[in-house]
Design a protein around this motif. Structure first.
Motif, PDB file in Angstrom:
ATOM      1  N   ARG A   4     -16.451   5.180 -11.367  1.00 45.90           N
ATOM      2  CA  ARG A   4     -16.070   6.064 -10.264  1.00 45.90           C
ATOM      3  C   ARG A   4     -14.894   5.513  -9.460  1.00 45.90           C
ATOM      4  O   ARG A   4     -14.433   6.153  -8.521  1.00 45.90           O
ATOM      5  CB  ARG A   4     -17.276   6.323  -9.356  1.00 45.90           C
ATOM      6  CG  ARG A   4     -18.332   7.178 -10.094  1.00 45.90           C
ATOM      7  CD  ARG A   4     -19.496   7.558  -9.241  1.00 45.90           C
ATOM      8  NE  ARG A   4     -19.096   8.253  -8.044  1.00 45.90           N
ATOM      9  CZ  ARG A   4     -19.862   8.359  -6.969  1.00 45.90           C
ATOM     10  NH1 ARG A   4     -21.067   7.810  -6.940  1.00 45.90           N
ATOM     11  NH2 ARG A   4     -19.437   9.009  -5.899  1.00 45.90           N
ATOM     12  N   ALA A   5     -14.414   4.324  -9.816  1.00 46.22           N
ATOM     13  CA  ALA A   5     -13.281   3.720  -9.106  1.00 46.22           C
ATOM     14  C   ALA A   5     -11.982   4.409  -9.515  1.00 46.22           C
ATOM     15  O   ALA A   5     -11.803   4.803 -10.667  1.00 46.22           O
ATOM     16  CB  ALA A   5     -13.202   2.230  -9.425  1.00 46.22           C
ATOM     17  N   PHE A   6     -11.081   4.545  -8.557  1.00 42.95           N
ATOM     18  CA  PHE A   6      -9.783   5.174  -8.817  1.00 42.95           C
ATOM     19  C   PHE A   6      -8.872   4.232  -9.596  1.00 42.95           C
ATOM     20  O   PHE A   6      -8.910   3.018  -9.373  1.00 42.95           O
ATOM     21  CB  PHE A   6      -9.076   5.526  -7.506  1.00 42.95           C
ATOM     22  CG  PHE A   6      -9.789   6.519  -6.636  1.00 42.95           C
ATOM     23  CD1 PHE A   6     -10.340   7.668  -7.161  1.00 42.95           C
ATOM     24  CD2 PHE A   6      -9.883   6.309  -5.268  1.00 42.95           C
ATOM     25  CE1 PHE A   6     -10.982   8.594  -6.351  1.00 42.95           C
ATOM     26  CE2 PHE A   6     -10.512   7.224  -4.447  1.00 42.95           C
ATOM     27  CZ  PHE A   6     -11.068   8.368  -4.996  1.00 42.95           C
ATOM     28  N   PRO A   7      -7.995   4.788 -10.448  1.00 38.78           N
ATOM     29  CA  PRO A   7      -6.941   3.965 -11.024  1.00 38.78           C
ATOM     30  C   PRO A   7      -6.075   3.420  -9.881  1.00 38.78           C
ATOM     31  O   PRO A   7      -5.953   4.060  -8.822  1.00 38.78           O
ATOM     32  CB  PRO A   7      -6.142   4.937 -11.893  1.00 38.78           C
ATOM     33  CG  PRO A   7      -6.986   6.142 -12.048  1.00 38.78           C
ATOM     34  CD  PRO A   7      -7.938   6.175 -10.886  1.00 38.78           C
ATOM     35  N   PRO A   8      -5.456   2.250 -10.056  1.00 39.84           N
ATOM     36  CA  PRO A   8      -4.712   1.615  -8.955  1.00 39.84           C
ATOM     37  C   PRO A   8      -3.660   2.503  -8.283  1.00 39.84           C
ATOM     38  O   PRO A   8      -3.563   2.506  -7.054  1.00 39.84           O
ATOM     39  CB  PRO A   8      -4.074   0.395  -9.619  1.00 39.84           C
ATOM     40  CG  PRO A   8      -4.985   0.072 -10.756  1.00 39.84           C
ATOM     41  CD  PRO A   8      -5.497   1.393 -11.242  1.00 39.84           C
ATOM     42  N   ALA A   9      -2.885   3.268  -9.051  1.00 40.04           N
ATOM     43  CA  ALA A   9      -1.839   4.112  -8.451  1.00 40.04           C
ATOM     44  C   ALA A   9      -2.450   5.188  -7.556  1.00 40.04           C
ATOM     45  O   ALA A   9      -1.959   5.457  -6.457  1.00 40.04           O
ATOM     46  CB  ALA A   9      -0.967   4.745  -9.528  1.00 40.04           C
ATOM     47  N   LEU A  10      -3.530   5.802  -8.011  1.00 40.02           N
ATOM     48  CA  LEU A  10      -4.194   6.828  -7.204  1.00 40.02           C
ATOM     49  C   LEU A  10      -4.846   6.194  -5.981  1.00 40.02           C
ATOM     50  O   LEU A  10      -4.759   6.731  -4.871  1.00 40.02           O
ATOM     51  CB  LEU A  10      -5.226   7.579  -8.046  1.00 40.02           C
ATOM     52  CG  LEU A  10      -5.941   8.746  -7.365  1.00 40.02           C
ATOM     53  CD1 LEU A  10      -4.948   9.818  -6.910  1.00 40.02           C
ATOM     54  CD2 LEU A  10      -6.983   9.350  -8.305  1.00 40.02           C
ATOM     55  N   VAL A 125       4.714   4.346  -1.615  1.00 39.20           N
ATOM     56  CA  VAL A 125       3.680   4.261  -2.653  1.00 39.20           C
ATOM     57  C   VAL A 125       4.241   4.758  -3.985  1.00 39.20           C
ATOM     58  O   VAL A 125       4.060   4.121  -5.025  1.00 39.20           O
ATOM     59  CB  VAL A 125       2.417   5.059  -2.253  1.00 39.20           C
ATOM     60  CG1 VAL A 125       1.447   5.165  -3.421  1.00 39.20           C
ATOM     61  CG2 VAL A 125       1.742   4.427  -1.049  1.00 39.20           C
ATOM     62  N   ALA A 126       4.917   5.900  -3.966  1.00 38.79           N
ATOM     63  CA  ALA A 126       5.474   6.453  -5.201  1.00 38.79           C
ATOM     64  C   ALA A 126       6.505   5.511  -5.817  1.00 38.79           C
ATOM     65  O   ALA A 126       6.530   5.315  -7.043  1.00 38.79           O
ATOM     66  CB  ALA A 126       6.086   7.828  -4.946  1.00 38.79           C
ATOM     67  N   GLU A 127       7.357   4.935  -4.980  1.00 38.81           N
ATOM     68  CA  GLU A 127       8.369   4.015  -5.500  1.00 38.81           C
ATOM     69  C   GLU A 127       7.726   2.801  -6.157  1.00 38.81           C
ATOM     70  O   GLU A 127       8.238   2.276  -7.139  1.00 38.81           O
ATOM     71  CB  GLU A 127       9.323   3.586  -4.386  1.00 38.81           C
ATOM     72  CG  GLU A 127      10.273   4.701  -3.979  1.00 38.81           C
ATOM     73  CD  GLU A 127      11.109   4.372  -2.753  1.00 38.81           C
ATOM     74  OE1 GLU A 127      10.775   3.422  -2.001  1.00 38.81           O
ATOM     75  OE2 GLU A 127      12.112   5.088  -2.541  1.00 38.81           O
ATOM     76  N   GLN A 128       6.603   2.365  -5.638  1.00 35.80           N
ATOM     77  CA  GLN A 128       5.927   1.192  -6.201  1.00 35.80           C
ATOM     78  C   GLN A 128       5.082   1.534  -7.430  1.00 35.80           C
ATOM     79  O   GLN A 128       5.058   0.779  -8.395  1.00 35.80           O
ATOM     80  CB  GLN A 128       5.034   0.537  -5.156  1.00 35.80           C
ATOM     81  CG  GLN A 128       4.283  -0.675  -5.698  1.00 35.80           C
ATOM     82  CD  GLN A 128       3.427  -1.358  -4.653  1.00 35.80           C
ATOM     83  OE1 GLN A 128       3.412  -0.988  -3.482  1.00 35.80           O
ATOM     84  NE2 GLN A 128       2.707  -2.377  -5.077  1.00 35.80           N
ATOM     85  N   TRP A 129       4.395   2.668  -7.407  1.00 37.00           N
ATOM     86  CA  TRP A 129       3.366   2.937  -8.407  1.00 37.00           C
ATOM     87  C   TRP A 129       3.693   4.013  -9.439  1.00 37.00           C
ATOM     88  O   TRP A 129       3.080   4.041 -10.503  1.00 37.00           O
ATOM     89  CB  TRP A 129       2.063   3.316  -7.718  1.00 37.00           C
ATOM     90  CG  TRP A 129       1.428   2.181  -7.006  1.00 37.00           C
ATOM     91  CD1 TRP A 129       1.529   1.884  -5.673  1.00 37.00           C
ATOM     92  CD2 TRP A 129       0.615   1.165  -7.574  1.00 37.00           C
ATOM     93  NE1 TRP A 129       0.812   0.759  -5.384  1.00 37.00           N
ATOM     94  CE2 TRP A 129       0.235   0.289  -6.543  1.00 37.00           C
ATOM     95  CE3 TRP A 129       0.161   0.911  -8.871  1.00 37.00           C
ATOM     96  CZ2 TRP A 129      -0.579  -0.813  -6.759  1.00 37.00           C
ATOM     97  CZ3 TRP A 129      -0.651  -0.186  -9.081  1.00 37.00           C
ATOM     98  CH2 TRP A 129      -1.010  -1.034  -8.042  1.00 37.00           C
TER      99      TRP A 129
END
Length: 161
Positions: A4-10, A125-129
């Motif tokens: 149930r954990a989110f992927p890191p980018a999300l 966040v978008a620029e990083q992930w």
């Protein structure tokens, strides 16, 4: 990592505060983890007449009216409280750019051509992930709809009339 954990980018995107700005911002309330399958299995058949497998949907948040946002086939999708449905982004990476441009899941479905309102926090966040090139929210939505043209018909199911 639990199922149930989110992927890191999300997870990085959902950790940013969503500001409703008295109706001018993004109406979205992220969950702390993906919704339990049992919960999705409860509401999904009530929402649609289509025979959908709840395990295909990983819901990660809702809007103030009770609409749901989640992942399906790698795409971000939205189920509105009044029967609206749509593909929001083709991938998590594109979803990050949609957020960076000042849109959210409900806004992407209801107002796909809305004016850009860039968010510095979500842009960072978008620029990083993100693993996709920078796009406007309108571009993200248009690409997603082109990639998944049958999503709305699939989720709305048979109609009697």
């Amino acid at each position: 990592m639990s199922d149930r954990a989110f992927p890191p980018a999300l997870a990085a995107a959902l950790a940013v505060d969503f500001d409703y700005l008295d109706g001018e911002g993004v109406d979205f309330e992220p969950y702390d983890q993906f919704e339990a399958l049992e919960e999705t299995a409860y509401w999904l058949p009530l929402w649609t007449e289509a025979k959908l497998d709840p395990a295909d949907f990983r819901m990660f948040g809702s809007d103030g009216t009770g609409g749901y946002a989640g992942l399906w086939s790698g795409a971000v999708v939205f189920f509105g409280s009044e029967g609206e449905a749509g593909v929001v982004a083709s991938s998590i990476g594109d979803f990050l750019w949609l957020l960076a441009d000042g849109s959210g899941p409900m806004e992407a479905v209801e107002y796909p051509e809305q004016e850009s309102k860039p968010s510095p926090e979500f842009t960072a966040v978008a620029e990083q992930w993100s693993d996709t090139p920078r796009k406007t929210a309108a571009e993200v939505v248009a690409e997603a709809r082109a990639r998944f043209p049958d999503f709305v018909e699939m989720v709305t199911g048979p109609h009697s009339g």
